[in-house]
Design a protein around this motif. Structure first.
Motif, PDB file in Angstrom:
ATOM      1  N   ALA A 191      10.097  -5.172   2.644  1.00  0.00           N
ATOM      2  CA  ALA A 191      10.139  -5.396   1.202  1.00  0.00           C
ATOM      3  C   ALA A 191       8.758  -5.774   0.673  1.00  0.00           C
ATOM      4  O   ALA A 191       8.344  -5.318  -0.405  1.00  0.00           O
ATOM      5  CB  ALA A 191      11.154  -6.489   0.872  1.00  0.00           C
ATOM      6  N   ARG A 192       8.038  -6.585   1.427  1.00  0.00           N
ATOM      7  CA  ARG A 192       6.695  -6.988   0.982  1.00  0.00           C
ATOM      8  C   ARG A 192       5.736  -5.807   1.018  1.00  0.00           C
ATOM      9  O   ARG A 192       4.911  -5.625   0.109  1.00  0.00           O
ATOM     10  CB  ARG A 192       6.177  -8.122   1.874  1.00  0.00           C
ATOM     11  CG  ARG A 192       4.917  -8.758   1.328  1.00  0.00           C
ATOM     12  CD  ARG A 192       5.163  -9.440   0.004  1.00  0.00           C
ATOM     13  NE  ARG A 192       3.926  -9.868  -0.654  1.00  0.00           N
ATOM     14  CZ  ARG A 192       3.543  -9.460  -1.851  1.00  0.00           C
ATOM     15  NH1 ARG A 192       4.292  -8.621  -2.550  1.00  0.00           N
ATOM     16  NH2 ARG A 192       2.425  -9.905  -2.390  1.00  0.00           N
ATOM     17  N   LEU A 193       5.831  -4.968   2.052  1.00  0.00           N
ATOM     18  CA  LEU A 193       4.951  -3.813   2.167  1.00  0.00           C
ATOM     19  C   LEU A 193       5.212  -2.801   1.054  1.00  0.00           C
ATOM     20  O   LEU A 193       4.279  -2.234   0.485  1.00  0.00           O
ATOM     21  CB  LEU A 193       5.133  -3.141   3.537  1.00  0.00           C
ATOM     22  CG  LEU A 193       4.661  -3.957   4.744  1.00  0.00           C
ATOM     23  CD1 LEU A 193       5.091  -3.264   6.036  1.00  0.00           C
ATOM     24  CD2 LEU A 193       3.155  -4.159   4.711  1.00  0.00           C
ATOM     25  N   GLY A 209       1.834  -1.123  -5.990  1.00  0.00           N
ATOM     26  CA  GLY A 209       0.943  -1.738  -6.962  1.00  0.00           C
ATOM     27  C   GLY A 209       1.082  -3.234  -7.116  1.00  0.00           C
ATOM     28  O   GLY A 209       0.370  -3.840  -7.918  1.00  0.00           O
ATOM     29  N   GLY A 210       1.980  -3.871  -6.363  1.00  0.00           N
ATOM     30  CA  GLY A 210       2.126  -5.316  -6.454  1.00  0.00           C
ATOM     31  C   GLY A 210       0.888  -6.030  -5.932  1.00  0.00           C
ATOM     32  O   GLY A 210       0.171  -5.527  -5.065  1.00  0.00           O
ATOM     33  N   ASP A 211       0.621  -7.210  -6.460  1.00  0.00           N
ATOM     34  CA  ASP A 211      -0.558  -7.966  -6.062  1.00  0.00           C
ATOM     35  C   ASP A 211      -0.274  -8.777  -4.806  1.00  0.00           C
ATOM     36  O   ASP A 211       0.805  -9.353  -4.638  1.00  0.00           O
ATOM     37  CB  ASP A 211      -0.985  -8.910  -7.188  1.00  0.00           C
ATOM     38  CG  ASP A 211      -1.553  -8.160  -8.380  1.00  0.00           C
ATOM     39  OD1 ASP A 211      -2.111  -7.063  -8.175  1.00  0.00           O
ATOM     40  OD2 ASP A 211      -1.423  -8.670  -9.509  1.00  0.00           O
ATOM     41  N   ALA A 212      -1.284  -8.842  -3.945  1.00  0.00           N
ATOM     42  CA  ALA A 212      -1.209  -9.732  -2.792  1.00  0.00           C
ATOM     43  C   ALA A 212      -1.451 -11.165  -3.253  1.00  0.00           C
ATOM     44  O   ALA A 212      -2.050 -11.402  -4.301  1.00  0.00           O
ATOM     45  CB  ALA A 212      -2.247  -9.326  -1.755  1.00  0.00           C
ATOM     46  N   VAL A 216      11.327   7.960  18.803  1.00  0.00           N
ATOM     47  CA  VAL A 216      12.230   6.913  18.319  1.00  0.00           C
ATOM     48  C   VAL A 216      11.796   6.494  16.918  1.00  0.00           C
ATOM     49  O   VAL A 216      10.632   6.642  16.545  1.00  0.00           O
ATOM     50  CB  VAL A 216      12.260   5.664  19.236  1.00  0.00           C
ATOM     51  CG1 VAL A 216      12.771   6.016  20.617  1.00  0.00           C
ATOM     52  CG2 VAL A 216      10.891   5.006  19.310  1.00  0.00           C
ATOM     53  N   VAL A 217      12.750   5.997  16.142  1.00  0.00           N
ATOM     54  CA  VAL A 217      12.455   5.384  14.852  1.00  0.00           C
ATOM     55  C   VAL A 217      12.846   3.912  14.966  1.00  0.00           C
ATOM     56  O   VAL A 217      14.010   3.595  15.226  1.00  0.00           O
ATOM     57  CB  VAL A 217      13.222   6.060  13.705  1.00  0.00           C
ATOM     58  CG1 VAL A 217      12.880   5.378  12.378  1.00  0.00           C
ATOM     59  CG2 VAL A 217      12.902   7.543  13.642  1.00  0.00           C
ATOM     60  N   VAL A 218      11.881   3.043  14.792  1.00  0.00           N
ATOM     61  CA  VAL A 218      12.103   1.605  14.946  1.00  0.00           C
ATOM     62  C   VAL A 218      12.154   0.977  13.561  1.00  0.00           C
ATOM     63  O   VAL A 218      11.186   1.084  12.791  1.00  0.00           O
ATOM     64  CB  VAL A 218      10.979   0.961  15.790  1.00  0.00           C
ATOM     65  CG1 VAL A 218      11.206  -0.537  15.922  1.00  0.00           C
ATOM     66  CG2 VAL A 218      10.919   1.626  17.164  1.00  0.00           C
ATOM     67  N   PRO A 219      13.262   0.334  13.194  1.00  0.00           N
ATOM     68  CA  PRO A 219      13.381  -0.236  11.840  1.00  0.00           C
ATOM     69  C   PRO A 219      12.389  -1.369  11.620  1.00  0.00           C
ATOM     70  O   PRO A 219      12.023  -2.109  12.547  1.00  0.00           O
ATOM     71  CB  PRO A 219      14.821  -0.768  11.802  1.00  0.00           C
ATOM     72  CG  PRO A 219      15.527  -0.100  12.937  1.00  0.00           C
ATOM     73  CD  PRO A 219      14.486   0.146  13.986  1.00  0.00           C
ATOM     74  N   TRP A 220      11.964  -1.514  10.377  1.00  0.00           N
ATOM     75  CA  TRP A 220      11.151  -2.654   9.983  1.00  0.00           C
ATOM     76  C   TRP A 220      12.028  -3.894   9.840  1.00  0.00           C
ATOM     77  O   TRP A 220      13.214  -3.793   9.519  1.00  0.00           O
ATOM     78  CB  TRP A 220      10.504  -2.397   8.623  1.00  0.00           C
ATOM     79  CG  TRP A 220       9.328  -1.492   8.634  1.00  0.00           C
ATOM     80  CD1 TRP A 220       9.287  -0.194   8.232  1.00  0.00           C
ATOM     81  CD2 TRP A 220       8.001  -1.822   9.045  1.00  0.00           C
ATOM     82  NE1 TRP A 220       8.030   0.314   8.373  1.00  0.00           N
ATOM     83  CE2 TRP A 220       7.212  -0.671   8.872  1.00  0.00           C
ATOM     84  CE3 TRP A 220       7.400  -2.980   9.548  1.00  0.00           C
ATOM     85  CZ2 TRP A 220       5.845  -0.639   9.171  1.00  0.00           C
ATOM     86  CZ3 TRP A 220       6.041  -2.951   9.845  1.00  0.00           C
ATOM     87  CH2 TRP A 220       5.283  -1.793   9.656  1.00  0.00           C
ATOM     88  N   ASP A 221      11.450  -5.047  10.067  1.00  0.00           N
ATOM     89  CA  ASP A 221      12.059  -6.285   9.599  1.00  0.00           C
ATOM     90  C   ASP A 221      12.197  -6.171   8.087  1.00  0.00           C
ATOM     91  O   ASP A 221      11.244  -5.791   7.390  1.00  0.00           O
ATOM     92  CB  ASP A 221      11.170  -7.472   9.975  1.00  0.00           C
ATOM     93  CG  ASP A 221      11.616  -8.761   9.318  1.00  0.00           C
ATOM     94  OD1 ASP A 221      12.536  -9.396   9.845  1.00  0.00           O
ATOM     95  OD2 ASP A 221      11.038  -9.106   8.266  1.00  0.00           O
ATOM     96  N   GLU A 222      13.372  -6.456   7.544  1.00  0.00           N
ATOM     97  CA  GLU A 222      13.636  -6.192   6.133  1.00  0.00           C
ATOM     98  C   GLU A 222      12.717  -6.972   5.198  1.00  0.00           C
ATOM     99  O   GLU A 222      12.261  -6.450   4.173  1.00  0.00           O
ATOM    100  CB  GLU A 222      15.104  -6.492   5.804  1.00  0.00           C
ATOM    101  CG  GLU A 222      16.049  -5.377   6.208  1.00  0.00           C
ATOM    102  CD  GLU A 222      15.697  -4.044   5.566  1.00  0.00           C
ATOM    103  OE1 GLU A 222      15.364  -4.014   4.360  1.00  0.00           O
ATOM    104  OE2 GLU A 222      15.721  -3.021   6.273  1.00  0.00           O
ATOM    105  N   SER A 244       7.622   5.959   2.381  1.00  0.00           N
ATOM    106  CA  SER A 244       8.970   5.414   2.256  1.00  0.00           C
ATOM    107  C   SER A 244       9.136   4.089   2.990  1.00  0.00           C
ATOM    108  O   SER A 244      10.023   3.299   2.659  1.00  0.00           O
ATOM    109  CB  SER A 244      10.003   6.426   2.802  1.00  0.00           C
ATOM    110  OG  SER A 244      10.011   7.598   2.047  1.00  0.00           O
ATOM    111  N   ALA A 245       8.300   3.863   4.012  1.00  0.00           N
ATOM    112  CA  ALA A 245       8.395   2.645   4.829  1.00  0.00           C
ATOM    113  C   ALA A 245       9.821   2.415   5.312  1.00  0.00           C
ATOM    114  O   ALA A 245      10.314   1.288   5.341  1.00  0.00           O
ATOM    115  CB  ALA A 245       7.881   1.426   4.056  1.00  0.00           C
ATOM    116  N   ASP A 246      10.498   3.506   5.695  1.00  0.00           N
ATOM    117  CA  ASP A 246      11.887   3.373   6.122  1.00  0.00           C
ATOM    118  C   ASP A 246      12.020   3.154   7.624  1.00  0.00           C
ATOM    119  O   ASP A 246      13.133   3.042   8.137  1.00  0.00           O
ATOM    120  CB  ASP A 246      12.702   4.601   5.699  1.00  0.00           C
ATOM    121  CG  ASP A 246      12.031   5.915   6.088  1.00  0.00           C
ATOM    122  OD1 ASP A 246      10.963   5.883   6.719  1.00  0.00           O
ATOM    123  OD2 ASP A 246      12.586   6.970   5.733  1.00  0.00           O
ATOM    124  N   GLY A 247      10.918   3.061   8.326  1.00  0.00           N
ATOM    125  CA  GLY A 247      10.923   2.806   9.748  1.00  0.00           C
ATOM    126  C   GLY A 247       9.614   3.272  10.352  1.00  0.00           C
ATOM    127  O   GLY A 247       8.840   4.005   9.716  1.00  0.00           O
TER     128      GLY A 247
END
Length: 381
Positions: A55-57, A63-66, A45-51, A19-22
């Motif tokens: 989004a990139r992760l 399946g998105g290309d790097a 603790v749950v530490v939020p990602w930089d938005e 989910s990459a939600d934190g």
């Protein structure tokens, strides 16, 4: 295989799941007398990602290309930096000095999961989690164990799920058949029969599709309390098309991720006239149905399902799973002393302890590996 007694003391476990939600960070104490299981969560603790980074992760994970090696290398360091910040925040809140930590166990962030199987027929199966362990060890001054999954894949396994060994150590019962259900982006079971071998496997999407559909139509990262799904009705025709996915009938061992279950997969099965709320309700029912179908197929005598992961906080999803499993008690792992929000992070602290003690961390009957393996790469402090 050389073995030694696991080192007692404080460990940190880190995971950011499908989910990459934190970033979940757990401070865990191991040792005789700590608890009945020798394991206790001291703080989480749950530490939020930089938005923008999240989004990139997520895009890469489904399946998105790097954009090239430079981007992958940069992301590897950025994720390592984010994990290191999560450790420092955890220790600051807990009032613990880095010198008191034996080691960090870091799952990393999966950007591609291609184990052998129907979803990937290439000659060289692989799994890829980024989040450079060198960076974590350097920024925190703590020995770090990372890259747990690739050794299992190299040994012919799925590299997932890896948490069943921890579940078995903490939650096995000698009087009843149990199953531990992790509801992350992808759902997976650990089957704990009263007598017999531990088994485990992914069952399909849990929160990944629900979160993605909610974000698309509500602009919200997740469906709080399942309210969006509850506002719609299950579309039986759509549900049948979703359940027709061949992956669901594959026998274990099997694992999956965003590469397989993403919104393009859903869109390809839509008729075009469904309301957004009805699709959300149907995706929730898909998660419940695939979980229940898998358990009934592989351990029908289960009497207790112990739930962990983000989906445990979605009462609508839990209610539908319970309705489809009327002969089971469905309850959170909290009831048994393991905080449902931090079970997986605790497991990676446990896996780091296994690695440092030269003890295996996989269960071959779960992953399909050729045998037990010591997992992970150690990055000294």
């Amino acid at each position: 295989m050389t073995t030694s007694m696991p080192a007692d003391g404080l460990y940190v476990g880190l995971i950011s799941g499908t989910s990459a939600d934190g970033i979940d960070a757990a401070l865990v104490r191991f040792g005789a007398g700590v608890s009945d299981t020798g394991c206790r969560l001291e703080h989480g603790v749950v530490v939020p990602w930089d938005e923008a980074l999240r989004a990139r992760l997520v895009a890469l994970g489904q399946g998105g290309d790097a954009r090239g090696l430079d981007e992958i290398g940069t992301l590897d360091v950025q994720v390592g930096e984010a994990f290191a910040r999560a450790v420092r925040e955890l220790l600051a809140i807990a009032g613990v000095d880095a010198r008191d930590i034996v080691a960090i166990g870091s799952h990393g962030q999966t950007i591609r999961h291609r184990p052998a199987g129907a979803a990937y027929d290439g000659a060289h199966p692989f799994t890829w989690q980024i989040g450079d362990g060198n960076v974590i060890a350097e920024r925190c001054g703590i020995a770090t164990v990372a890259d747990f999954r690739r050794r299992d894949v190299a040994a012919g396994g799925q590299g997932a799920p890896l948490v069943p060994a921890f579940h078995a150590a903490m939650l096995h019962s000698s009087i009843e058949d149990r199953a531990v259900l992790n509801l992350g982006g992808i759902a997976n079971f650990t089957l704990l029969p009263r007598v017999g071998d531990v088994r485990g496997f992914d069952t399909g999407p849990a929160n990944a599709l629900l979160d993605a559909w909610c974000l698309r139509h509500r602009g919200e990262a997740f469906d709080r309390d399942g309210a969006f799904a509850a506002s719609g009705r299950v579309d039986d025709a759509l549900l049948a098309r979703l359940l027709d996915e061949p992956w669901f009938t594959l026998p274990p061992p099997k694992s999956s991720g965003r590469e397989q279950f993403h919104l393009d997969w859903v869109d390809a099965r839509l008729g075009g006239s469904e309301s957004a709320a009805d699709v959300q309700a149907t995706l929730l029912e898909l998660s419940a149905a695939t979980v229940a179908n898998a358990l009934l197929a592989h351990q029908p005598d289960t009497r207790r399902v112990l739930v962990c992961g983000g989906g445990v906080r979605n009462p609508a999803l839990i209610a539908r799973i319970a309705a489809r499993l009327p002969n089971c008690t469905v309850e959170a792992t909290d009831v048994h002393g393991l905080d449902a929000d931090f079970v997986e992070a605790m497991a990676f602290a446990w896996l780091a302890r296994q690695t440092l003690s030269h003890l295996p961390g996989n269960v071959p009957a779960v992953t399909g590996a050729r045998g037990p393996r010591v997992l992970g790469t150690v990055y000294p402090a």
